[in-house]
Every structure is written in structure tokens, then in C-alpha cells.
Design an enzyme around this catalytic site. Structure first.
Site, mmCIF file in Angstrom:
data_model
loop_
_atom_site.group_PDB
_atom_site.id
_atom_site.type_symbol
_atom_site.label_atom_id
_atom_site.label_comp_id
_atom_site.label_asym_id
_atom_site.label_seq_id
_atom_site.Cartn_x
_atom_site.Cartn_y
_atom_site.Cartn_z
ATOM 1 N N ARG A 90 0.793 -1.092 0.005
ATOM 2 C CA ARG A 90 -0.056 -0.012 -0.070
ATOM 3 C C ARG A 90 0.758 1.595 -0.248
ATOM 4 N NH1 ARG A 90 -3.566 2.491 5.561
ATOM 5 N NH2 ARG A 90 -4.873 3.564 3.610
ATOM 6 N N HIS A 91 -0.036 2.538 -0.388
ATOM 7 C CA HIS A 91 1.276 3.739 -0.406
ATOM 8 C C HIS A 91 1.255 4.342 1.070
ATOM 9 C CE1 HIS A 91 -2.614 5.562 0.521
ATOM 10 N NE2 HIS A 91 -3.331 5.313 0.173
ATOM 11 N N GLY A 92 2.130 4.580 0.937
ATOM 12 C CA GLY A 92 2.750 4.894 2.799
ATOM 13 C C GLY A 92 1.894 6.292 3.271
#
Ligand SMILES: *[C@@H]1O[C@H](CO)[C@@H](O)[C@H](O)[C@H]1NC(C)=O
Ligand SMILES: *[C@@H]1O[C@H](CO)[C@@H](O)[C@H](O)[C@H]1NC(C)=O
Ligand SMILES: *[C@@H]1O[C@H](CO)[C@@H](O)[C@H](O)[C@H]1NC(C)=O
Ligand SMILES: *[C@@H]1O[C@H](CO)[C@@H](O)[C@H](O)[C@H]1NC(C)=O
Ligand SMILES: *[C@@H]1O[C@H](CO)[C@@H](O)[C@H](O)[C@H]1NC(C)=O
Ligand SMILES: *[C@@H]1O[C@H](CO)[C@@H](O)[C@H](O)[C@H]1NC(C)=O
Ligand SMILES: *[C@@H]1O[C@H](CO)[C@@H](O)[C@H](O)[C@H]1NC(C)=O
Length: 459
Positions: A78-80
Site C-alpha cells: 500500500r502507498h505510504g
């Protein structure tokens, strides 16, 4: 007497030398920090990272024999950490105005919100990756290279054996750039850059699955249980307690306001690592109720609530297994493995349906609006599953001969394929994994699952 007083003063200072630092450290973490659902900090899922963000524990990987070697890694990440969306920033502004103008409480934290705290979020931030999110991915890249040094290596990166695929959303592209920067900075590579592919068919399948959009994504009845839970006594009590703490009429705090208040606490913590005064609007019991409302929503929108939720990820499922199959095939025929590592960066909405398809975090009872108490131990807990930079790792091991094994890890911790627990530890034979998922491998066709049949399309 004097000596005693002196001694206690001395004691105070000495103990403060040891304790004040520690106390301050602890108090920078909100007591409710582990209930932020998909807005949680990765460090709260792996608390050892608070002390050393690059710490890894290689002994968690326990292949059944010492000759086992990892030959392929697929990492779906997942993106940060990101800013709130424009829609939520608007709601935050409204709640802030309400607290500023209408709250009558006298507590010091409330005065702090009113006189010192600044509403610094602006709508143009709209979901963008923040600096902390850049670090989430740089640090994860370094940790994974320490965990799998033979796969995530400078040689393999330069050799083009590490492939990057991302969703087109800027927070995902920036996360991908950050992950790569983590590696190039680690190995001090300045002479070249490494490509990534944008593929929304794969990483944003949920917006291309017509049946999912019609039955769930665009259908408010699909999350009816969430609406019902908002009317339940458990939730009303939380709203009333917030109204009491602020000193405003109950009617001013609906579930929406409660949710936005929690977001303010969560975002201040995730982005700035501060325990903001907004966190004082909740005690632990309140946060657990709020978390359940989030779990319910994800359950019905991305999880087990509707069959199409997980089926919409069929395309990613097949993509993952085709990479594993290819690596297995290449190893068998003594070829070099063309893709040692695949790094795929997407969303919570990408990973939750896939975890569901694979059968992870399945509870015996459906999560509903009425079973909050009996579901206190439910395993579908988004706070543990989906913090920022959440990651599902699938590691293929060659243990000699025909002995290929597959180890799944979630957020850098081994997990076991549900239903395959009687195999050796968390590293079952790859052929047993394929056998276990054979119905999905032979079916689970994205086109067939997602496209409405001519008959139903007419209706
Ligand atoms: C590493 O993991 C092993 C196995 O789970 C555990 O026993 C050990 O305490 C861990 N070591 C550290 C330093 O966390
Ligand atoms: C909140 O305060 C503002 C400004 O004092 C006032 O105009 C408004 O009517 C108040 N709202 C409520 C619901 O009390
Ligand atoms: C993300 O990428 C955009 C466009 O490349 C850039 O303008 C922005 O500064 C980046 N943000 C971060 C946090 O790196
Ligand atoms: C995206 O991934 C899918 C599934 O692996 C593949 O069929 C498709 O060709 C890819 N698209 C692009 C543009 O690379
Ligand atoms: C919307 O969701 C409800 C509840 O799951 C379902 O009964 C209904 O058929 C859905 N509507 C459409 C258009 O799919
Ligand atoms: C979903 O709803 C939006 C507006 O509410 C509409 O623009 C879009 O076409 C809908 N999509 C589908 C697949 O029904
Ligand atoms: C394939 O597996 C063998 C052991 O069976 C191993 O020695 C070899 O390094 C692997 N080949 C590749 C290309 O990784």
C-alpha cells in the site's frame, strides 16, 4: 527534615533523568493509536520499529531446511502515509469551526485546540503522499533488502531483475519512487535510474469491475450495516461523550463529526508524530467502537460482505500466481529467473480484496451492526491489516529437488494460508498451495465475474 526534603528533590531530578524522557516518548503516542483502521501508522503494527526503523528479525523466516533459498519475491504494498482527501479536509475545517465557536468545555486540551492548534490542512493536499510516506517506503525498501539480501540486491536491481508496477495515483507513484530511492540511496547508485510500469488494470481493478461498481461501489445499500451501526446505542454513546467533552448539544455531534474528530487525531499522529489534543475526545472504549464501524465498512465494501468484492481481484490473483509459476518453471529448467522480485504498489482497496480472496482474516460470523460485543475478538481488523505501507509478501523458496515452498508474510510477519495450517510451519509446499487454490486458479475470471451478463444488463 531538611535532608529529607533535599533528598526527595534530588530523587525527583534523578528519577526524571531516567523517566521523563521515557514518559515523554510514551505520551507522544496516543493511547488510542492502535485503533485507527486504515489511517494507522505502520509502527503501531510493528512497535519494535519505533526504536529502530530499520530493524529486521531474520529469524522469523524459518525454512524447513537450511538449504532452502528464496528464488522469487512478490511484494504488494500500500502507498505510504498521505494527507486526508479534500472531502475530509472540508469536514475537518467544519469541525474545527464548531469547536472554536461553540465548545463551552473548560479542559486545558480544549483550550489548546481553541487557542494554539492551527487548522493547517488545505484542500489542495487532497490525498497526496506526505514526507512521512516517502520515508515509509524508503525504510521498507531497506528492511526488505536486509530480510532478503539475495533477492533485493544491487546486482539484481542493475540486472533488471527487480520489476516495479504501480497504480497511477500520485501517492502510489511517489511511493514507488520512494521505494526505489530507498534502494539507490542504500547502494549509492547515481549513474542510472530504474523504470516502473503504471498499470491500473492490475492495481485499481476495483474501478474497472462493473459488477462491483454497480452492486457495491455505487450502491449505498451495500453498506447498510454500517448505517445501522451508526444508529446503535454503542455509537450514540460515543457521540454523546464527545459532545459532553466539548460542551455542545448532542445534536451537533453525529457519526460524521465523531469520525472526523478521530481523523484529526490520526492524521496529526501519522503525519507529524504528535499526540494532538484532538485525541482527548476519545477514550479507549470509544476508539474501539469507532474502529468497529470502520471494520464493518471495509468488511462490506472490500471484504467478505459481498462475493464480488474479492472476485474483483481475480486479475491480480492470476497475475501473482503466473509470476510464481514462471519463477518455479525457470528454476526447474535451470534457467535464470527473469523476475526475482516484483514490487507492486497500490491501495488498501487493492490488498483487502486479495487477502479476502485468499481467505485470510475470515471470521466464523458475519460482521453486522448488532454483534459488536460478540465480535470483540474478530480477526478482520483493519488496524492490524492495513496501516499505511501495509504489505503482503509472497516468497518462493527452492529447497532442493522438487521441493518448492511458498511463505506468505503480512506486514513483515509470517502468516499461514488459511486451511493449510497442518503443513510444515508457515511455509507449505508450493504445489499444496496451488492445490488448495485450484478452483480459483482454474476459474476466477475477471471478465466473467465483473461484467454483467447481457440478461442482467438489460434490466
Ligand atoms: C526474533 O524472532 C524470534 C522468533 O519469532 C524471536 O524469538 C526473537 O525474540 C526475535 N528477536 C528480536 C530481537 O526481536
Ligand atoms: C455556533 O457559534 C456560532 C458563532 O458564535 C453561532 O453563529 C452558531 O449559531 C452556533 N451554532 C450552534 C449550533 O449553536
Ligand atoms: C510527488 O510527485 C509529484 C510529481 O512528481 C511532486 O510534485 C511531489 O513533490 C511529490 N511529492 C512527494 C512528497 O515526494
Ligand atoms: C497490466 O497487467 C495485466 C495483468 O497482468 C496485463 O494483462 C496488462 O497487459 C498490463 N497492462 C499494461 C499496460 O502493462
Ligand atoms: C444494492 O445492494 C443491495 C444489498 O446488498 C442489493 O440487494 C441490491 O441488489 C444492490 N443493487 C444493485 C443495483 O445491485
Ligand atoms: C457510479 O455513480 C457515479 C455517480 O454517482 C456515476 O458517474 C457512475 O457512472 C456510476 N458508475 C457505474 C458503473 O454505475
Ligand atoms: C534453482 O534451484 C536450484 C536447486 O534446485 C538452485 O541451486 C539454483 O540456484 C536455482 N536456480 C536459479 C536460477 O535460481
Amino acid at each position: 527534615m531538611l535532608t529529607l526534603a533535599f533528598r526527595s528533590i534530588l530523587y525527583y531530578f534523578v528519577s526524571c533523568l531516567f523517566n521523563c524522557v521515557v514518559t515523554q516518548d510514551d505520551s507522544s503516542i496516543p493511547m488510542i493509536g492502535k485503533y485507527f483502521s486504515t489511517k494507522g501508522r505502520y509502527e503501531e503494527v510493528n512497535p519494535y520499529l519505533r526504536d529502530d526503523i530499520l530493524a529486521v528479525n531474520r529469524s522469523i523466516l524459518q525454512p524447513p531446511s537450511p538449504q532452502c533459498r528464496p528464488i522469487h519475491l512478490t511484494a504488494i504494498i500500500r502507498h505510504g502515509t498521505r494527507y486526508p482527501t479534500a472531502k475530509n479536509i472540508k469536514k475537518m475545517q467544519q469541525l474545527y469551526n464548531l469547536v472554536l465557536h461553540n465548545a463551552t468545555g473548560k479542559q486545558s486540551w480544549l483550550r489548546e485546540i481553541q487557542t494554539e492548534w492551527k487548522m493547517w490542512y488545505t484542500e489542495d493536499m487532497d490525498g497526496r503522499l506526505v514526507q512521512k510516506g516517502v520515508k515509509d517506503h524508503k525504510h521498507l525498501a531497506v528492511r526488505l533488502s536486509k530480510l532478503f539480501p539475495s533477492l533485493i540486491s544491487e546486482e539484481k536491481l542493475r540486472g533488471g531483475l527487480i520489476k516495479f508496477i504501480t497504480s497511477s495515483k500520485h501517492r502510489c507513484v511517489n511511493s514507488t519512487l520512494s521505494f526505489k530511492a530507498g534502494l539507490t540511496e542504500l547502494w549509492d547508485i547515481t549513474d542510472r535510474e530504474f523504470e516502473h510500469a503504471v498499470n491500473d488494470t492490475l492495481m485499481r481493478f476495483f474501478e474497472r469491475c462493473t459488477r462491483f461498481l454497480q452492486e457495491v461501489g455505487n450502491n449505498s445499500s451495500a453498506v447498510h450495516e454500517v448505517d445501522k451501526f451508526k444508529q446503535r446505542p454503542e455509537m450514540r454513546r460515543v457521540q454523546q461523550k464527545i459532545a459532553d467533552r466539548l460542551g455542545v448539544p448532542y445534536s451537533l455531534i453525529t457519526h460524521d463529526e465523531a469520525e472526523v474528530a478521530l481523523y484529526l487525531c490520526a492524521y496529526e499522529f501519522a503525519i507529524k508524530a504528535v499526540n494532538s489534543p484532538w485525541c482527548q475526545l476519545f477514550d479507549e472504549a470509544d476508539a474501539q467502537v469507532m474502529e468497529y464501524a470502520s471494520d464493518l465498512r471495509e468488511f462490506w465494501k472490500r471484504g467478505y460482505g459481498h462475493d464480488i468484492n474479492s472476485k474483483s481481484s481475480c486479475i491480480l490473483f492470476h497475475d501473482v500466481f503466473s509470476r510464481l509459476d514462471r519463477a518455479a518453471r525457470e528454476n526447474k529448467s535451470d534457467q535464470q529467473i527473469t523476475e526475482a522480485v516484483t514490487v507492486q504498489i497500490g491501495h488498501a482497496d487493492t490488498i483487502l480484496p486479495l487477502l479476502t480472496l485468499l481467505g485470510f482474516f475470515s471470521d466464523s460470523d458475519t460482521l453486522t451492526s448488532t454483534n459488536y460485543l460478540t465480535q470483540a475478538q474478530h480477526s478482520f481488523r483493519t488496524s492490524l491489516m492495513m496501516p499505511y505501507a501495509a504489505n503482503l509478501l509472497l516468497v518462493l523458496y527452492d529447497c532442493g529437488g522438487d521441493d518448492l515452498r511458498l511463505q506468505p508474510l503480512l506486514n513483515e510477519k509470517p502468516v499461514t494460508f488459511p486451511g493449510l495450517t497442518d503443513q510444515q510451519g508457515s511455509m507449505p509446499l508450493y504445489r499444496d498451495v496451488r492445490e488448495h487454490y485450484k478452483d480459483l486458479l482454474n476459474g476466477c475470471d475477471f471478465e466473467a465475474e465483473c461484467h454483467l451478463s447481457k440478461k442482467s444488463a438489460k434490466i
